[in-house]
Design a protein around this motif. Structure first.
Motif, short mmCIF file in Angstrom:
data_model
loop_
_atom_site.label_atom_id
_atom_site.label_comp_id
_atom_site.label_asym_id
_atom_site.label_seq_id
_atom_site.Cartn_x
_atom_site.Cartn_y
_atom_site.Cartn_z
N ALA A 72 -0.69 -29.56 -21.93
CA ALA A 72 -0.59 -29.89 -20.51
C ALA A 72 -0.37 -28.63 -19.66
O ALA A 72 -0.96 -28.48 -18.59
CB ALA A 72 0.56 -30.88 -20.29
N GLU A 73 0.45 -27.71 -20.16
CA GLU A 73 0.68 -26.47 -19.44
C GLU A 73 -0.61 -25.64 -19.34
O GLU A 73 -0.92 -25.06 -18.30
CB GLU A 73 1.77 -25.66 -20.14
CG GLU A 73 2.05 -24.30 -19.51
CD GLU A 73 2.61 -24.42 -18.11
OE1 GLU A 73 2.51 -23.45 -17.34
OE2 GLU A 73 3.16 -25.49 -17.78
N GLN A 75 -3.64 -26.83 -19.40
CA GLN A 75 -4.52 -27.50 -18.46
C GLN A 75 -4.14 -27.18 -17.01
O GLN A 75 -5.01 -26.95 -16.17
CB GLN A 75 -4.48 -29.01 -18.70
CG GLN A 75 -5.18 -29.44 -19.99
CD GLN A 75 -5.05 -30.93 -20.23
OE1 GLN A 75 -4.18 -31.60 -19.67
NE2 GLN A 75 -5.90 -31.46 -21.09
N GLN A 76 -2.83 -27.16 -16.73
CA GLN A 76 -2.39 -26.81 -15.38
C GLN A 76 -2.77 -25.38 -15.03
O GLN A 76 -3.22 -25.10 -13.91
CB GLN A 76 -0.87 -27.01 -15.27
CG GLN A 76 -0.42 -28.46 -15.32
CD GLN A 76 -0.96 -29.27 -14.16
OE1 GLN A 76 -1.07 -28.77 -13.05
NE2 GLN A 76 -1.28 -30.52 -14.41
N ARG A 77 -2.61 -24.46 -15.98
CA ARG A 77 -2.99 -23.08 -15.74
C ARG A 77 -4.49 -22.97 -15.49
O ARG A 77 -4.94 -22.21 -14.61
CB ARG A 77 -2.59 -22.21 -16.92
CG ARG A 77 -1.09 -22.02 -17.08
CD ARG A 77 -0.77 -21.16 -18.28
NE ARG A 77 -1.40 -19.85 -18.19
CZ ARG A 77 -1.40 -18.95 -19.18
NH1 ARG A 77 -0.79 -19.23 -20.33
NH2 ARG A 77 -1.98 -17.79 -19.02
N TYR A 78 -5.27 -23.73 -16.26
CA TYR A 78 -6.72 -23.71 -16.07
C TYR A 78 -7.10 -24.21 -14.68
O TYR A 78 -7.95 -23.63 -13.98
CB TYR A 78 -7.40 -24.56 -17.14
CG TYR A 78 -8.86 -24.81 -16.88
CD1 TYR A 78 -9.80 -23.81 -17.09
CD2 TYR A 78 -9.29 -26.05 -16.42
CE1 TYR A 78 -11.15 -24.04 -16.83
CE2 TYR A 78 -10.63 -26.28 -16.17
CZ TYR A 78 -11.56 -25.27 -16.39
OH TYR A 78 -12.88 -25.51 -16.14
N LEU A 79 -6.45 -25.32 -14.25
CA LEU A 79 -6.74 -25.86 -12.93
C LEU A 79 -6.35 -24.88 -11.83
O LEU A 79 -7.08 -24.71 -10.83
CB LEU A 79 -6.00 -27.19 -12.74
CG LEU A 79 -6.48 -28.35 -13.63
CD1 LEU A 79 -5.59 -29.57 -13.41
CD2 LEU A 79 -7.94 -28.68 -13.36
N ARG A 80 -5.21 -24.20 -11.99
CA ARG A 80 -4.80 -23.21 -10.99
C ARG A 80 -5.77 -22.04 -10.94
O ARG A 80 -6.14 -21.57 -9.85
CB ARG A 80 -3.38 -22.72 -11.29
CG ARG A 80 -2.29 -23.74 -11.00
CD ARG A 80 -0.93 -23.09 -10.99
NE ARG A 80 -0.57 -22.57 -12.30
CZ ARG A 80 0.10 -23.26 -13.21
NH1 ARG A 80 0.50 -24.50 -12.95
NH2 ARG A 80 0.39 -22.71 -14.37
N GLN A 82 -8.92 -22.11 -11.80
CA GLN A 82 -10.17 -22.58 -11.22
C GLN A 82 -10.07 -22.67 -9.70
O GLN A 82 -11.00 -22.28 -8.98
CB GLN A 82 -10.53 -23.94 -11.80
CG GLN A 82 -11.90 -24.45 -11.39
CD GLN A 82 -12.24 -25.77 -12.03
OE1 GLN A 82 -11.36 -26.50 -12.47
NE2 GLN A 82 -13.51 -26.10 -12.11
#
Length: 225
Positions: A72-73, A75-80, A82
């Motif tokens: 989950a962490e 994924q959040q880093r990836y979204l940030r 992006q």
């Protein structure tokens, strides 16, 4: 006289008969000695295996939870990342567009005096002998206007329009007795332009103003009188 029956007494060294307790005959089996039986041992082994399996399941569950949290962490880093990249791309595109617009604005602004001179030259031609020259100037002027209009240059309407301080620069005033003509542009000294909707040069104009009047004895008279 009756003979009394007596039990022979054991002689010296003879072993006394074994007894198994009150009311027992000694035929019952004795309980097993030396610890638990086979069934109890199997039950204890099974209980130990269950404990070990439970501990292993709990350990795997904790590991899965840790992996899930780490995922989950990530994924959040990836979204940030992006979102940051999208913002950077948009900002870069806006900056490039702004640089291109500024470069075009500088070029067009430097060409505006040429445009002004061509218009003045065309307006000054009155001699029939200069008709050929006027035609050449007119063609050159038309071609230059078309090129500049393709780049987004638009002339500002001024003559006969209400004075707009955002688009017009008033350099002269003219008094008028017609109230409807007040604050109207009555002359244009230099044409103004916008480039892609943004002002690059205001129109230089003359504006009509109402004649100032004062009241004397209840009647309006010109202030200048």
């Amino acid at each position: 006289m009756k003979d009394e029956m007596t039990c022979p007494e054991p002689g010296p060294g003879a072993a006394a008969p074994e007894t198994t307790g009150a009311g027992t005959t000694g035929d019952e089996p004795e309980p097993a000695k030396g610890g638990a039986g086979p069934e109890q041992a199997e039950a204890m082994d099974a209980a130990g295996e269950i404990v070990n399996l439970t501990e292993e399941i709990n350990s795997l569950r904790a590991e899965v939870e840790n992996k899930t949290a780490a995922l989950a962490e990530l994924q959040q880093r990836y979204l940030r990342l992006q979102a940051d990249f999208d913002n950077y791309r948009k900002r870069t595109r806006r900056e490039q567009e702004e640089l291109s617009r500024m470069a075009a604005a500088r070029l067009i602004t430097s060409l505006l005096p040429v445009l002004d001179n061509l218009e003045r030259a065309l307006a000054a031609v009155t001699d029939n002998k200069a008709e050929g020259l006027a035609t050449g100037v007119e063609m050159t002027l038309r071609q230059l206007k078309e090129i500049l209009e393709q780049e987004g240059l638009t002339p500002i309407a001024a003559l006969g329009q209400p004075f707009n301080p955002e688009l017009h620069e008033a350099v002269a005033r003219e008094e008028t007795e017609n109230p409807e003509q007040a604050n109207m542009v009555v002359a244009e000294f230099r044409r103004g332009y916008t480039l892609k909707g943004k002002l690059i040069r205001p129109a230089m104009v003359k504006v009509a103003v109402a004649r100032a009047t004062v009241k004397e004895n209840g009647q309006e008279v010109d202030k200048d009188e």
